[in-house]
Motif scaffolding. Structure first.
Motif, short mmCIF file in Angstrom:
data_model
loop_
_atom_site.label_atom_id
_atom_site.label_comp_id
_atom_site.label_asym_id
_atom_site.label_seq_id
_atom_site.Cartn_x
_atom_site.Cartn_y
_atom_site.Cartn_z
N GLY A 153 -20.89 36.89 -20.73
CA GLY A 153 -20.83 37.12 -19.29
C GLY A 153 -19.48 36.95 -18.64
O GLY A 153 -19.39 36.80 -17.42
N VAL A 154 -18.39 36.97 -19.42
CA VAL A 154 -17.05 36.85 -18.85
C VAL A 154 -16.69 38.16 -18.14
O VAL A 154 -16.88 39.23 -18.69
CB VAL A 154 -16.02 36.53 -19.95
CG1 VAL A 154 -14.61 36.54 -19.38
CG2 VAL A 154 -16.33 35.19 -20.60
N PRO A 155 -16.17 38.11 -16.91
CA PRO A 155 -15.80 39.34 -16.20
C PRO A 155 -14.70 40.09 -16.93
O PRO A 155 -13.84 39.50 -17.57
CB PRO A 155 -15.30 38.83 -14.84
CG PRO A 155 -15.89 37.47 -14.68
CD PRO A 155 -15.98 36.91 -16.07
N TYR A 156 -14.73 41.41 -16.81
CA TYR A 156 -13.68 42.23 -17.43
C TYR A 156 -13.44 43.47 -16.60
O TYR A 156 -14.33 43.95 -15.88
CB TYR A 156 -14.04 42.60 -18.86
CG TYR A 156 -15.32 43.40 -19.01
CD1 TYR A 156 -15.29 44.80 -19.02
CD2 TYR A 156 -16.55 42.77 -19.14
CE1 TYR A 156 -16.46 45.54 -19.16
CE2 TYR A 156 -17.72 43.50 -19.28
CZ TYR A 156 -17.67 44.88 -19.27
OH TYR A 156 -18.83 45.61 -19.39
N LEU A 157 -12.23 43.97 -16.70
CA LEU A 157 -11.81 45.17 -16.00
C LEU A 157 -11.64 46.27 -17.03
O LEU A 157 -10.89 46.12 -17.99
CB LEU A 157 -10.49 44.92 -15.27
CG LEU A 157 -9.82 46.12 -14.59
CD1 LEU A 157 -10.71 46.69 -13.48
CD2 LEU A 157 -8.46 45.72 -14.03
#
Length: 376
Positions: A254-258
């Motif tokens: 669930g780590v945010p990523y672009l």
């Protein structure tokens, strides 16, 4: 900590099984690289000031980029990434692109990990899959990287090919293990709708691998790699000495990523953003100074279902207390009730408040996980 994914969709040729967005038209490449750099500046605020811990260049075939094109991308990334604090920078490579000149050129980049699309160490398999390299070429590419200091390698393998035997798969695994790479990903061949492989099956030109044989191959995969010291940390991924694919692990935790580039996805923990799967639409949108992505706000139900799916894929499992904290008592109890048949059948187990899929359950993991999904 955040991640950045850059999709490089260009390929010299298309494999029969591939359903990722890709193009063999390299005439767009220069404009495309500039568009990715522009998109990064347009969307950098989506990182929320978070330090970037991983960068992943996937495809397509990122190893087809020229030295100048790679340098342009990394120069742009340097405006938002502190390379000293970025633990993993991965570039996907096709074995026949891995020449002494290619490896030497990596020294001028932050790349510290290569993911190599080997797929098979059988020339017959590679010809069927329409891969560009040979079995010997794959071995030489790995050995070249190791000899020049790039030992943080992952290789991809595919099993369950039409006509593939258990003995042939065992030979693939033996060759992979003998190379001593720290990470191996292995996938069962899937007939995705619209791919050349799917069309071949529909025309009766190929026959799918027998399901029982495919399961035996998966069993062999787990046993052979375990015996060689690999940890089975995700359904399709194995690592020695905890050298996990950190970028991919962030997807499952669930780590945010672009995500940058045509067809790339982004996720900030609540909203998904999806770029168009079209070179023209993507490039022209970014060149006009606007982002090209569509947004999809995740509902509470979809976030719950995604937690089930991503957590149970991994050796770390589903933290039940965290599930309660994030989604409430009702969903926790629902999850436990739905899990009961699988707990009794030995396909799931709970230990110290963490639910995991067992070795017995991993063969039917899709069904096990979907039974726990919230359905209105």
């Amino acid at each position: 900590m955040a991640g950045i994914y850059i999709h490089i969709p260009f390929c010299t040729s298309r494999c029969v099984y591939c359903d990722f967005f890709s193009s063999t038209d390299s005439s767009w490449r220069g404009r495309y690289v500039e568009a990715v750099c522009r998109e990064l500046q347009l969307r950098r605020d989506e990182l929320g000031g978070e330090p970037v811990s991983t960068v992943y260049l996937g495809g397509g075939t990122p190893s087809t980029l020229t030295v100048a094109e790679r340098a342009r991308l990394f120069d742009a990334l340097s405006t938002v990434v502190d390379w000293g604090a970025c633990s993993e920078v991965t570039l996907e490579a096709n074995p026949d692109d891995v020449t002494p000149e290619f490896v030497a050129s990596l020294a001028d980049t932050p790349v510290n990990r290569l993911s190599m699309g080997v797929q098979s160490f059988s020339d017959a398999d590679l010809a069927f899959l329409r891969r560009r390299h040979t079995a010997r070429g794959a071995v030489e590419a790995v050995e070249l990287c190791q000899a020049t200091g790039y030992d943080n390698l992952s290789i991809d393998l595919i099993y369950g090919l039409p006509g593939q035997t258990l003995e042939g798969w065992q030979a693939n695994l033996q060759q992979a293990v003998s190379l001593g790479v720290p990470h191996i990903s292995a996938y069962s061949l899937i007939y995705e709708v619209g791919t050349a492989l799917w069309c071949m099956r529909e025309r009766g030109e190929v026959k799918e691998c027998d399901e029982e044989l495919s399961l035996r191959m998966f069993d062999e995969l787990i046993d052979r790699l375990a015996a060689a010291g690999y940890e089975h940390y995700e359904i399709s991924n194995f690592a020695r000495d905890r050298r996990y694919a950190r970028h991919n692990t962030s997807y499952w935790t669930g780590v945010p990523y672009l995500g940058l580039g045509a067809a790339a996805h982004s996720y900030d923990g609540r909203v998904r953003r999806i770029n168009p799967a079209s070179l023209r639409r993507y490039v022209e949108a970014v060149e006009s100074g606007r982002t090209a992505c569509d947004e999809e706000c995740e509902s509470r139900d979809s976030l719950y279902n995604e937690r089930i799916l991503t957590s149970l894929r991994t050796c770390w499992g589903l933290d039940l207390e965290r599930l309660r904290a994030d989604f409430g008592e009702e969903r926790l109890q629902y999850c436990l009730e739905q899990a009961q048949p699988h707990l009794r059948g030995g396909r799931l187990a709970i230990d110290n408040g963490v639910m995991r899929i067992t070795r017995q359950g991993i063969f039917t993991s899709d069904d096990v996980m979907s039974d726990l999904f919230w359905v209105d």
